[in-house]
Design an enzyme around this catalytic site. Structure first.
Site, PDB file in Angstrom:
ATOM      1  N   SER A  23       0.855  -1.187   0.000  1.00 50.75           N
ATOM      2  CA  SER A  23       0.000   0.000   0.000  1.00 50.75           C
ATOM      3  C   SER A  23       0.888   1.234   0.000  1.00 50.75           C
ATOM      4  O   SER A  23       2.003   1.201   0.542  1.00 50.75           O
ATOM      5  CB  SER A  23      -0.904   0.019   1.233  1.00 50.75           C
ATOM      6  OG  SER A  23      -1.542   1.284   1.378  1.00 50.75           O
TER       7      SER A  23
ATOM      8  N   TYR B 117      -2.392  -1.069  10.255  1.00 51.39           N
ATOM      9  CA  TYR B 117      -2.421  -1.287   8.806  1.00 51.39           C
ATOM     10  C   TYR B 117      -1.122  -0.805   8.175  1.00 51.39           C
ATOM     11  O   TYR B 117      -0.494  -1.513   7.372  1.00 51.39           O
ATOM     12  CB  TYR B 117      -3.610  -0.550   8.195  1.00 51.39           C
ATOM     13  CG  TYR B 117      -3.733  -0.737   6.693  1.00 51.39           C
ATOM     14  CD1 TYR B 117      -4.325  -1.883   6.165  1.00 51.39           C
ATOM     15  CD2 TYR B 117      -3.257   0.233   5.810  1.00 51.39           C
ATOM     16  CE1 TYR B 117      -4.445  -2.062   4.800  1.00 51.39           C
ATOM     17  CE2 TYR B 117      -3.363   0.058   4.440  1.00 51.39           C
ATOM     18  CZ  TYR B 117      -3.958  -1.084   3.942  1.00 51.39           C
ATOM     19  OH  TYR B 117      -4.055  -1.257   2.577  1.00 51.39           O
TER      20      TYR B 117
END
Length: 242
Positions: A144, A157
């Site tokens: 990401s 995350y």
């Protein structure tokens, strides 16, 4: 000239939805033989049916397993000749609703690391040895853009996706001489089911400006089609409207 990937065998983990599903459909249309791995049997079956329709000449099968559980994953892969897999695409990932640092607990932190980072480790641990044995192989890990810059996606995350990025680079550093290539793809905001797990509802306007899963799928195919002499260590893809 791009490399013809027709007939290659690709295992896609996280194929039940989002980027994994889109990549499965795009790869099937390109003539790739697929092994689809996911936890949700019904959604995995839907992807399998759609992939078979998209790639009429491709072989498509599925494996139900939780990649974050090493024993379950290894058992599920027993019936597969891992030395025949040309490409591993890891699209496993999730996030929390209660994601800010002050909301995290030891249990929720551990769950995020298990789901996002440990799953990547388990998958690579299964496929690096057979790829090394054959002297060839490509691993694509979907990380990401949050692994590279701070945002509000949450500490767990971001930490787990940064871990996936570091894992990807470490494997390449150790295995390039054995014929392996590893690529980390870092998407920005993408209209996948993860947007539904944001603490606040995402507006239609925001969704319309986001990447689509098909954009990430095209990035995966781009990497797969490169000649073996070329290595993409990281590929960042973001919405053009921010």
């Amino acid at each position: 000239m791009v490399r013809d990937i027709t007939g290659q065998t690709v295992l896609i983990a996280g194929a039940s939805s989002g980027m994994g599903r889109a990549t499965a459909l795009a790869a099937a249309a390109a003539g790739v033989n697929l092994i689809l791995l996911g936890r949700n049997t019904d959604r995995l079956d839907e992807t399998l049916t759609s992939a078979r329709s998209a790639g009429r000449q491709a072989r498509v099968s599925s494996v139900v397993a939780d990649a974050s559980d090493a024993d379950v994953l290894a058992d599920a892969l027993k019936g597969i000749d891992l030395t025949a897999v040309d490409v591993l695409i890891n699209s496993v990932g999730t996030n929390l609703m209660e994601r800010t640092f002050d909301q995290l607990t030891p249990d929720s932190w551990a769950a995020m690391i298990q789901a996002n980072l440990t799953a990547a480790f388990n998958l690579c641990r299964c496929f690096v040895p057979p790829m090394r044995l054959r002297g060839d192989g490509l691993i694509i890990n979907i990380s990401s853009v949050a692994a590279r810059k701070p945002d509000r996606s949450g500490a767990a995350y971001q930490a787990s996706k940064a871990g996936v990025l570091a894992l990807n680079h470490a494997i390449m550093e150790e295995e390039w001489a054995n014929g392996l290539r590893t690529t980390a793809i870092l998407p920005g905001m993408t209209d996948t089911p993860l947007l539904d797990r944001r603490p606040s509802p995402v507006s239609t306007e925001v969704r319309s400006a986001a990447l689509q899963p098909e954009d990430v799928a095209e990035a995966c195919l781009f990497v797969m089609r490169l000649p073996r002499r070329a290595h993409v260590s990281e590929l960042v893809i973001q919405p053009s409207r921010r």
